[in-house]
Each structure stands twice: as structure tokens, then as C-alpha cells.
Design a protein around this motif. Structure first.
Motif, PDB file in Angstrom:
ATOM      1  N   ARG B  76       0.859  -1.185   0.000  1.00 11.49           N
ATOM      2  CA  ARG B  76       0.000   0.000   0.000  1.00 11.49           C
ATOM      3  C   ARG B  76       0.890   1.228   0.000  1.00 11.49           C
ATOM      4  NH1 ARG B  76      -5.957  -0.219   0.734  1.00 11.49           N
ATOM      5  NH2 ARG B  76      -6.492   1.970   0.609  1.00 11.49           N
ATOM      6  N   ASP B  81      -2.716   7.029  -1.313  1.00 14.14           N
ATOM      7  CA  ASP B  81      -3.967   7.074  -0.554  1.00 14.14           C
ATOM      8  C   ASP B  81      -4.371   8.517  -0.283  1.00 14.14           C
ATOM      9  OD1 ASP B  81      -3.418   4.104   1.482  1.00 14.14           O
ATOM     10  OD2 ASP B  81      -4.567   4.387  -0.358  1.00 14.14           O
ATOM     11  N   TYR B  84      -5.622  10.021  -3.476  1.00 15.11           N
ATOM     12  CA  TYR B  84      -6.943   9.490  -3.809  1.00 15.11           C
ATOM     13  C   TYR B  84      -8.017  10.184  -2.990  1.00 15.11           C
ATOM     14  CZ  TYR B  84     -10.864   6.268  -4.144  1.00 15.11           C
ATOM     15  OH  TYR B  84     -12.114   5.735  -4.343  1.00 15.11           O
ATOM     16  N   ARG B  85      -7.763  10.332  -1.683  1.00 17.19           N
ATOM     17  CA  ARG B  85      -8.802  10.920  -0.816  1.00 17.19           C
ATOM     18  C   ARG B  85      -9.032  12.385  -1.145  1.00 17.19           C
ATOM     19  NH1 ARG B  85      -6.127   7.454   3.865  1.00 17.19           N
ATOM     20  NH2 ARG B  85      -7.030   5.502   3.122  1.00 17.19           N
ATOM     21  N   ASP B 211      -8.745   1.828   5.924  1.00 14.69           N
ATOM     22  CA  ASP B 211      -8.455   2.666   4.764  1.00 14.69           C
ATOM     23  C   ASP B 211      -9.701   2.876   3.910  1.00 14.69           C
ATOM     24  OD1 ASP B 211      -5.039   1.529   4.339  1.00 14.69           O
ATOM     25  OD2 ASP B 211      -5.789   3.476   4.999  1.00 14.69           O
ATOM     26  N   ASP B 215     -11.426   6.436   2.959  1.00 13.81           N
ATOM     27  CA  ASP B 215     -11.800   6.830   1.594  1.00 13.81           C
ATOM     28  C   ASP B 215     -13.238   7.357   1.584  1.00 13.81           C
ATOM     29  OD1 ASP B 215     -10.114   4.084  -0.232  1.00 13.81           O
ATOM     30  OD2 ASP B 215      -9.349   5.899   0.743  1.00 13.81           O
ATOM     31  N   ARG B 420      -3.190   3.547  -7.869  1.00  8.38           N
ATOM     32  CA  ARG B 420      -3.218   2.930  -6.535  1.00  8.38           C
ATOM     33  C   ARG B 420      -3.378   1.424  -6.643  1.00  8.38           C
ATOM     34  NH1 ARG B 420      -7.103   4.617  -1.500  1.00  8.38           N
ATOM     35  NH2 ARG B 420      -8.725   3.700  -2.759  1.00  8.38           N
TER      36      ARG B 420
END
Lengths: 163, 465
Positions: B76, B81, B84-85, B211, B215, B420
Motif C-alpha cells: 500500500r 492514498d 486518492y482521498r 483505509d 476513503d 493505486r
């Protein structure tokens, strides 16, 4: 008339070269052990090539050493005697030098044999594991494609595997 | 004995390799699980013990001691991350905004024969027709009926906009409940993950679940997160903490007296309001308080101005029956405007004349028709229809822009997610290719080891004797 090296010198040269090559082979075998433990399949092929190369040279050197032993002893029967017995006939200081080389070579070979036995077991286990994993993955391959990648159903041959 | 050392090595290798198979099976089973991160077993060589010599007098540092598992790594990328968020917050915001504005445009229903613009035009045209035949009862009835249709269009539009605003408002309760459920679970996962990490157990699946929740919170509330020094996650909305380690802070809604008692999102404990900057909640509040409320205010102003202007002109006039002083419209807003019931029952009372007993006098009818051309709106710069057309156009532009932004954000989110997934996702064909490569490497190794073994046997026999 060509001057040929005397057989004692030739035998000592072979033992020196074999010792050097077997020491190198031991290092390669230890690297192979580390690669098998770490499942480093990118490093293994190069190590295999080097092992095979060194192994071939050592076999040739051994064949040459046998011929020199026949030349030294004057007979094939006596050349087949244990190396220690043949080296005992060398004059000094060659005899001492040759005996040191024999002991040193024996030590390296023993250590190499130990590592090799372990590597054989590791390689066998690694093959079993990859076979098990491949078996798992084969179950996920869609029925329209064989495990070799060729489409088994011509009607769906043009579709992507997820379709 | 060298052979027993080799067997010990093989046994340890088998134990670790079994973990690898179990992990591979877990990866394959979860290839399609949302939020799942690929896992791999980390191995290391067993370090030699302190004693210098082992069996057979061989120094320990020269003997392989096998392999042990040092952990199961979750593949990961924390930076991806975060990216992405960030994108997800904007993505969900623009989608929610676009969807809400689409609904508003459907309610406004412009351009169409049933929209307010068309109805206003028909209403004023009916007075122009009446001015050519002021003594016709049928023409009077038709004018009254146009007034009824116009009032109904106002009522319907106002009620539907009010309903949309109320729906957006009420939806905040559900969204807040969803946020609370997720933050409670994140806090619970923080506790469990911390406990497992202290005992050395693998918490990879719990980390994946956490996670996934982060998200979702990014999309819902524009929430950001960071790890504290204990490895637990803190979650923020703006600068406000909503999760701090094992604690989550519940949110609720309460009426805001400064905003027509529409809901605002506050902390349940203390009632401090939160400052949302992206995400679904932000978009819901923005559209509710922005475009929808603006449109409600716009048609209210339109209706009030129309009512006042028409009534001012009508009150001074006389009907066929000399009735005077009547309002044409009743009510004071888009929701309450309606035609005077007296006129509906008696179209003769509709005022067209400026003086009694002059049924052919059309002064008032002409004045009423002229209201449509008077610049009564926007500080005296626009007619009723022009002002409304500008508001409709503004709504259309906002809606188009939201749709475009939403489309862009969908593409961007897809791209970030693909990157990702390339790190975390389980690719079956890649796993198969790696296995085939591994099989070939191990087979070649086994063959070479066997050949060396034969050579060594010969050398041992010749040199050790």
C-alpha cells in the motif's frame, strides 16, 4: 623439441586451480542459498549459469589431473591410487606443497557439499510451493481460455478475459 | 551432521513457504474485494546462534540455518492514498452538486410551454387581447384563466423548490448518521489494530477496512487523516478532529436561526459547527443555501413584484359591472399567489375601464398589459421576464459547470485509483507470470545443484582418500 612441464608441477597447478575454483563455487552456492530463501527468482539464473560454468571447468581440470598422475606414476593402475599415496612420492618441497593443497581443497569441498545439500532441499520445497500456487491460480482462469492463454471457445476468442 | 542441517533448513523453508501459499490464496480470494491490498510474506535467513561451532565441528557462520518469516507486508502506498482521498472529496462533491442542480433545472423547466417565462408572456398577451374586446365576457374569462394558470405555475415551482430544499436539508441527517457510523468504526479499528500490533499479530485486513472507511469519509465529508505516533489514525474535517485514536466525536444537526432554521452540522457535544470544505455534505449545504435558496428568493421577488404591479393597476379600474377597488391577485409570494376568487366567479368584475359606465374604455386593460414591458426588476433595469430569464441562465451555467467538473473529476479519480491499484491490487495474470518464472528458475537451480553434487561426489572420492 618441446619442453613439457613435469607432472608434479602440473598436478600442483591443477590442485591450485581447483582450490581457487571450488572456493568461488562455494561463494556461488551460498549466494544461491540466500536467493532461494528470499525467493529471489531474478538472481537465480545468473548463479546457475556460473555454477554450470565452473563445474565444467573443474571436470576438465580433473580429467587433466588424472592424465598427469598417469604420466607421473607411469601406469594407469598406479594413477588410480588415492591422491595422498601418489603425492607421498613427490620430492620435497613439492610434496609438502601438494599435501597442503590437498587438505585445503578437501576442506572447501566438504563445505561446498554441505551448502549444496541444503540448497537441494530448498529448491525442492520452492518447486512444491510454486506448483501449489499455480494450482490455486489455475482455478481462477476463465473457462474460455486455457492455461496456456489460447482461447478454448472460438466464439469468445475475441473478448477480453473479464468479459 | 551436514545432512541434518540441510533438513532443518528445508523444514524451516517449508513452514515459511506454507505461509506464502496461504497468503497467495488470501490474495486470490480477495482479488475483487473492494479496498483489499495485496499482501506478501517477508522472509529472512535465520541468524546463526552465538556458539561458534555446530555439529561436525563446522563453524556456524558457514552453515545455512534456514529461513524465518519476518512479517506479512501489505502493499500500500500512503502517498497515493492521500492523493486518492483528496480527489475523492472533490469527486463526490461535484457529483452531488451536479445531481442536485439537475433536479433544480427540472423543477424550473425552462424553456418550455409550462415554464414561468411562457406563462408570464401568455398572461400579458391576454390583457392585450382583452383590450381589443373589453366587453367580451369570454375574453375576460380567458384572461382570468391565464392568471390562474400563471399563479399555479408560481405555486408549483415554489412548492417544488421548497421541497427540494427541504429534501437536501433532511438528507443531512442521514449523511451525518453515516459519518458517525464510520468514525465510530474507525476508532474501534484503531484500538484493535493497535492491540494487534503490540502483540505482533498481523492486522492487514483491519488496516484495509480502516483505509476503506477513510476513503468513504473523504468523499462524504472531505475528511483528511494522519497517523499519530502510536500508529492510530486521526481524522479531521477542516481543522476539527472527528476521530482521535480510540475516540470518535459524534456529529448532529440543529436548526440555524440565522439561516431560516435550516440544519447546520455541529458536534453533538458542545454544538460547535463544523467547517466542511469538500465532499457530499459540503455540496448539499452549498446547493441548499446557494442555488436553490437563490431561486426560491428569485421567484418570490418576481411574484411579489407582479402582484404589486398588477394590483396597483387593477384596483383603480372598473369592471363591466362597475365594480372597483378589487385586487387581481391575492397572496404575497410565489407559494401563495392566486387569482382573486371574486374574479374567478365573476369575470365581469375584471377591471378594464378607467371610469364607471364606460365599458369600452380600455385604459386599465392597456395599463395591465404594459406591466409586462415595464422595468420593475433589478433596480429598474429589467422587465419581469428578463430578470427571470437571467436567473434561469445563471442556474443553467452553474449546472453545466458542475456537470463538467464532475466529469473531469470522475476521470481523475479513475486515474488515481488505477495507479493505486497497480500497487495494491491483485493481478491474477501477473501472479501467474511470476509463478511460471519462479518455476523455471527453481527447476534450473535444482538441475545445477544435482550436477554439482555428482561432481563433488567424484572429487570427494578422489581427494579425501
Amino acid at each position: 623439441m618441446t619442453t613439457q612441464t613435469d607432472p608434479q608441477t602440473a598436478i600442483i597447478s591443477v590442485l591450485e586451480e581447483e582450490q581457487r575454483l571450488c572456493t568461488r563455487l562455494l561463494a556461488v552456492a551460498e549466494a544461491q542459498r540466500d536467493a532461494l530463501i528470499a525467493q529471489d527468482i531474478d538472481t537465480l539464473p545468473a548463479l546457475v549459469r556460473e555454477m554450470e560454468g565452473i563445474g565444467g571447468i573443474v571436470e576438465q581440470l580433473e580429467a587433466g589431473r588424472i592424465l598427469e598422475m598417469e604420466r607421473f606414476t607411469g601406469s594407469q593402475d598406479e594413477a588410480a591410487l588415492p591422491l595422498r599415496a601418489v603425492l607421498a612420492r613427490f620430492p620435497e618441497p613439492s610434496r609438502t606443497r601438494a599435501e597442503q593443497l590437498r587438505e585445503s581443497l578437501s576442506d572447501v569441498i566438504q563445505r561446498l557439499h554441505t551448502v549444496n545439500v541444503g540448497n537441494a532441499a530448498l529448491a525442492r520445497q520452492a518447486l512444491q510451493i510454486t506448483d501449489q500456487q499455480a494450482h490455486l491460480l489455475r482455478a481462477t482462469v476463465p473457462v474460455t481460455y486455457s492455461t496456456g492463454g489460447a482461447p478454448t471457445n472460438p466464439e469468445t476468442a475475441g473478448r477480453a478475459w473479464w468479459a | 551432521m551436514p545432512l541434518s542441517v540441510g533438513l532443518d533448513t528445508a523444514v524451516s523453508g517449508l513452514r515459511v513457504a506454507q505461509y506464502s501459499v496461504d497468503t497467495a490464496a488470501h490474495n486470490i480470494a480477495n482479488a475483487d474485494t473492494e479496498g483489499y491490498s495485496r499482501q506478501e510474506v517477508m522472509q529472512r535467513a535465520v541468524p546463526p546462534p552465538r556458539s561458534r561451532y555446530g555439529a561436525g565441528g563446522v563453524p556456524y557462520q558457514q552453515i545455512g540455518h534456514g529461513v524465518e518469516m519476518s512479517g506479512v507486508r501489505r502493499l500500500r502506498d500512503a502517498l497515493l492514498d492521500t492523493q486518492y482521498r483528496d480527489v475523492r472529496g472533490r469527486h463526490d462533491e461535484y457529483l452531488a452538486r451536479s445531481s442536485a442542480l439537475d433536479q433544480t433545472e427540472v423543477i424550473i423547466n425552462e424553456p418550455s410551454d409550462q415554464g414561468l417565462q411562457a406563462r408570464l408572456s401568455e398572461f400579458f398577451n391576454s390583457f392585450k387581447d382583452l383590450a381589443t374586446q373589453p366587453e367580451s365576457v369570454a375574453a375576460r374569462a380567458a384572461t382570468v384563466e391565464e392568471g390562474v394558470t400563471l399563479a399555479s405555475a408560481f405555486n408549483r415551482t415554489a412548492n417544488m423548490l421548497a421541497y427540494q430544499r427541504e429534501s437536501l436539508d433532511v438528507s443531512l441527517d442521514m449523511k451525518v448518521a453515516d459519518i458517525n457510523a464510520k468514525t465510530t468504526e474507525v476508532a474501534s479499528l484503531n484500538k484493535e489494530i493497535h492491540r494487534m500490533s503490540v502483540t505482533g499479530a498481523s492486522a492487514n485486513d483491519l488496516l484495509d477496512r480502516r483505509d476503506l472507511l477513510l476513503d468513504d469519509l473523504a468523499g462524504l465529508a472531505g475528511a483528511t487523516s494522519k497517523l499519530d505516533d502510536q500508529g492510530m489514525v486521526q481524522v479531521f474535517v477542516g481543522d476539527d478532529l472527528i476521530v482521535d485514536g480510540v475516540d470518535s466525536f459524534a456529529l448532529t444537526t440543529q436548526p440555524d436561526p440565522g439561516n431560516n432554521n435550516l440544519r447546520q452540522v455541529v458536534f453533538a457535544d458542545g454544538a460547535a459547527p463544523l467547517d466542511f470544505t469538500s465532499g457530499e455534505v459540503f455540496a448539499t449545504i452549498a446547493v441548499r443555501d446557494g442555488e436553490v435558496s437563490d431561486m426560491i428568493a428569485s421567484i418570490d421577488t418576481l411574484a411579489e413584484t407582479l402582484i404589486t404591479a398588477i394590483n396597483d393597476a387593477h384596483q383603480g379600474g372598473y369592471g363591466l359591472n362597475n365594480v372597483t377597488g378589487l385586487d387581481f391577485f391575492e397572496g404575497d409570494s410565489a407559494a401563495t399567489i392566486k387569482v382573486n376568487e371574486t374574479l374567478r366567479g365573476s369575470p365581469e368584475s375584471l377591471a378594464t375601464s378607467a371610469r364607471p359606465d364606460e365599458p369600452g374604455n380600455t385604459t386599465v386593460a392597456v395599463a395591465l398589459a404594459a406591466v409586462g414591458d415595464q422595468k420593475l426588476m433589478s433596480g429598474g433595469t429589467a422587465t419581469l421576464n428578463d430578470a427571470y430569464a437571467m436567473d434561469v441562465a445563471k442556474l443553467g451555467i452553474a449546472s453545466r459547470q458542475s456537470t463538467l467538473l464532475a466529469e473531469n473529476q470522475v476521470a481523475l479519480l479513475g486515474h488515481v485509483d488505477n495507479v493505486r491499484q497497480s500497487v495494491s491490487g491483485v493481478a491474477i495474470d501477473e501472479e501467474m507470470a511470476n509463478l511460471i518464472k519462479g518455476q523455471k528458475a527453481y527447476q534450473a537451480s535444482a538441475k545445477a545443484i544435482s550436477a554439482i553434487d555428482e561432481m563433488l561426489d567424484t572429487l570427494i572420492n578422489r581427494t579425501l582418500r
